[in-house]
Design a protein around this motif. Structure first.
Motif, PDB file in Angstrom:
ATOM      1  N   VAL A 107       0.876  -1.168   0.000  1.00 10.17           N
ATOM      2  CA  VAL A 107       0.000   0.000   0.000  1.00 10.17           C
ATOM      3  C   VAL A 107       0.910   1.214   0.000  1.00 10.17           C
ATOM      4  O   VAL A 107       1.768   1.358   0.871  1.00 10.17           O
ATOM      5  CB  VAL A 107      -0.931   0.015   1.242  1.00 10.17           C
ATOM      6  CG1 VAL A 107      -1.795   1.250   1.247  1.00 10.17           C
ATOM      7  CG2 VAL A 107      -1.791  -1.242   1.259  1.00 10.17           C
ATOM      8  N   ILE A 116       1.320   7.905   1.833  1.00  7.22           N
ATOM      9  CA  ILE A 116       0.386   9.016   1.705  1.00  7.22           C
ATOM     10  C   ILE A 116       1.154  10.316   1.831  1.00  7.22           C
ATOM     11  O   ILE A 116       2.193  10.385   2.486  1.00  7.22           O
ATOM     12  CB  ILE A 116      -0.757   8.937   2.742  1.00  7.22           C
ATOM     13  CG1 ILE A 116      -0.240   8.992   4.172  1.00  7.22           C
ATOM     14  CG2 ILE A 116      -1.599   7.700   2.532  1.00  7.22           C
ATOM     15  CD1 ILE A 116      -1.341   9.098   5.212  1.00  7.22           C
ATOM     16  N   TYR A 139     -14.037   3.495  10.692  1.00  6.50           N
ATOM     17  CA  TYR A 139     -14.271   4.221   9.432  1.00  6.50           C
ATOM     18  C   TYR A 139     -15.641   4.902   9.453  1.00  6.50           C
ATOM     19  O   TYR A 139     -15.769   6.073   9.106  1.00  6.50           O
ATOM     20  CB  TYR A 139     -14.158   3.224   8.270  1.00  6.50           C
ATOM     21  CG  TYR A 139     -14.474   3.777   6.912  1.00  6.50           C
ATOM     22  CD1 TYR A 139     -13.484   4.422   6.159  1.00  6.50           C
ATOM     23  CD2 TYR A 139     -15.736   3.659   6.359  1.00  6.50           C
ATOM     24  CE1 TYR A 139     -13.760   4.920   4.903  1.00  6.50           C
ATOM     25  CE2 TYR A 139     -16.022   4.159   5.103  1.00  6.50           C
ATOM     26  CZ  TYR A 139     -15.039   4.794   4.379  1.00  6.50           C
ATOM     27  OH  TYR A 139     -15.316   5.300   3.140  1.00  6.50           O
ATOM     28  N   THR A 180      -8.823   9.949   0.677  1.00  8.14           N
ATOM     29  CA  THR A 180      -8.502   8.585   0.281  1.00  8.14           C
ATOM     30  C   THR A 180      -8.203   7.783   1.539  1.00  8.14           C
ATOM     31  O   THR A 180      -7.453   8.232   2.395  1.00  8.14           O
ATOM     32  CB  THR A 180      -7.264   8.575  -0.642  1.00  8.14           C
ATOM     33  OG1 THR A 180      -7.543   9.404  -1.773  1.00  8.14           O
ATOM     34  CG2 THR A 180      -6.941   7.180  -1.109  1.00  8.14           C
ATOM     35  N   ALA A 198      -7.113   3.858   2.953  1.00  7.76           N
ATOM     36  CA  ALA A 198      -6.685   2.474   2.737  1.00  7.76           C
ATOM     37  C   ALA A 198      -6.895   1.735   4.057  1.00  7.76           C
ATOM     38  O   ALA A 198      -6.463   2.204   5.107  1.00  7.76           O
ATOM     39  CB  ALA A 198      -5.225   2.411   2.323  1.00  7.76           C
ATOM     40  N   ILE A 248      -6.315  -1.810   6.009  1.00 10.37           N
ATOM     41  CA  ILE A 248      -5.615  -3.087   6.038  1.00 10.37           C
ATOM     42  C   ILE A 248      -6.140  -3.838   7.249  1.00 10.37           C
ATOM     43  O   ILE A 248      -6.040  -3.352   8.383  1.00 10.37           O
ATOM     44  CB  ILE A 248      -4.089  -2.874   6.142  1.00 10.37           C
ATOM     45  CG1 ILE A 248      -3.608  -2.028   4.958  1.00 10.37           C
ATOM     46  CG2 ILE A 248      -3.361  -4.208   6.215  1.00 10.37           C
ATOM     47  CD1 ILE A 248      -2.249  -1.421   5.148  1.00 10.37           C
ATOM     48  N   LYS A 262      -4.999   4.038   6.674  1.00 14.30           N
ATOM     49  CA  LYS A 262      -4.213   5.141   6.129  1.00 14.30           C
ATOM     50  C   LYS A 262      -5.219   6.133   5.562  1.00 14.30           C
ATOM     51  O   LYS A 262      -6.026   5.782   4.706  1.00 14.30           O
ATOM     52  CB  LYS A 262      -3.279   4.662   5.025  1.00 14.30           C
ATOM     53  CG  LYS A 262      -2.085   3.888   5.504  1.00 14.30           C
ATOM     54  CD  LYS A 262      -1.150   3.601   4.346  1.00 14.30           C
ATOM     55  CE  LYS A 262       0.195   3.122   4.836  1.00 14.30           C
ATOM     56  NZ  LYS A 262       1.148   3.029   3.732  1.00 14.30           N
ATOM     57  N   GLU A 269      -5.577   9.776   3.784  1.00 11.26           N
ATOM     58  CA  GLU A 269      -4.907  10.886   3.114  1.00 11.26           C
ATOM     59  C   GLU A 269      -5.894  12.031   2.982  1.00 11.26           C
ATOM     60  O   GLU A 269      -6.853  11.959   2.204  1.00 11.26           O
ATOM     61  CB  GLU A 269      -4.384  10.469   1.742  1.00 11.26           C
ATOM     62  CG  GLU A 269      -3.557  11.550   1.082  1.00 11.26           C
ATOM     63  CD  GLU A 269      -2.782  11.044  -0.120  1.00 11.26           C
ATOM     64  OE1 GLU A 269      -1.664  11.520  -0.324  1.00 11.26           O
ATOM     65  OE2 GLU A 269      -3.298  10.171  -0.841  1.00 11.26           O
TER      66      GLU A 269
END
Length: 142
Positions: free
Chosen positions: A4, A7, A25, A36, A38, A40, A55, A57
């Motif tokens: 990945v 950022i 989230y 953005t 990510a 995991i 992650k 951004e």
């Protein structure tokens, strides 16, 4: 091997309890922000066995770390600028949280008045107990 990318600016949330990053989230309303993300999940961890990593951004001012501190104050927050970690933050339980949880008391004014903010105060840091500002009903974690 999973790769990945780095950022440019934002946060890397590490040491999230495995399987809980999707809830974080949604609680942080990242789906409503123009950023953005990510995610995991179930990454190997020497310290935890398995962990999740987020992650994010975006402009760091868009993220409310108090919500994150309430959800799990053991998460490591890495602040990223120009693709470099510039600071690590230790989260603490916030003294007050707004509109994250709802009062379960059907007689509470916050249950009747829909426009009223749901406000809870930290009343016992050792036991991580929050109480409703209006009726003092205790919030119970699952």
């Amino acid at each position: 091997m999973l790769n990945v990318g780095a950022i440019r600016e934002g946060y890397v949330l590490d040491h999230i309890k495995a399987g809980t990053s999707l809830a974080i989230y949604h609680y942080m309303k990242l789906d409503e922000l123009d950023c953005t993300v990510a995610m995991i999940m179930n990454a190997k961890s020497n310290k935890m066995g398995k962990k999740d990593i987020l992650k994010i951004e975006c402009d760091p001012s868009l993220i409310d770390l108090d919500i994150l501190g309430f959800l799990d104050h053991n998460i490591t927050v890495n602040i990223v600028r120009d693709e470099e970690i510039v600071e690590k933050k230790k989260l603490e339980l916030p003294l007050e949280i707004r509109n994250v949880i709802r009062c379960k008391n059907p007689r509470c004014i916050s249950s009747i008045e829909q426009e009223l903010d749901q406000i809870f105060y930290l009343t016992d840091p050792e036991k991580e107990i929050y109480r409703c500002k209006y009726c003092e009903t205790k919030y119970k974690r699952n």
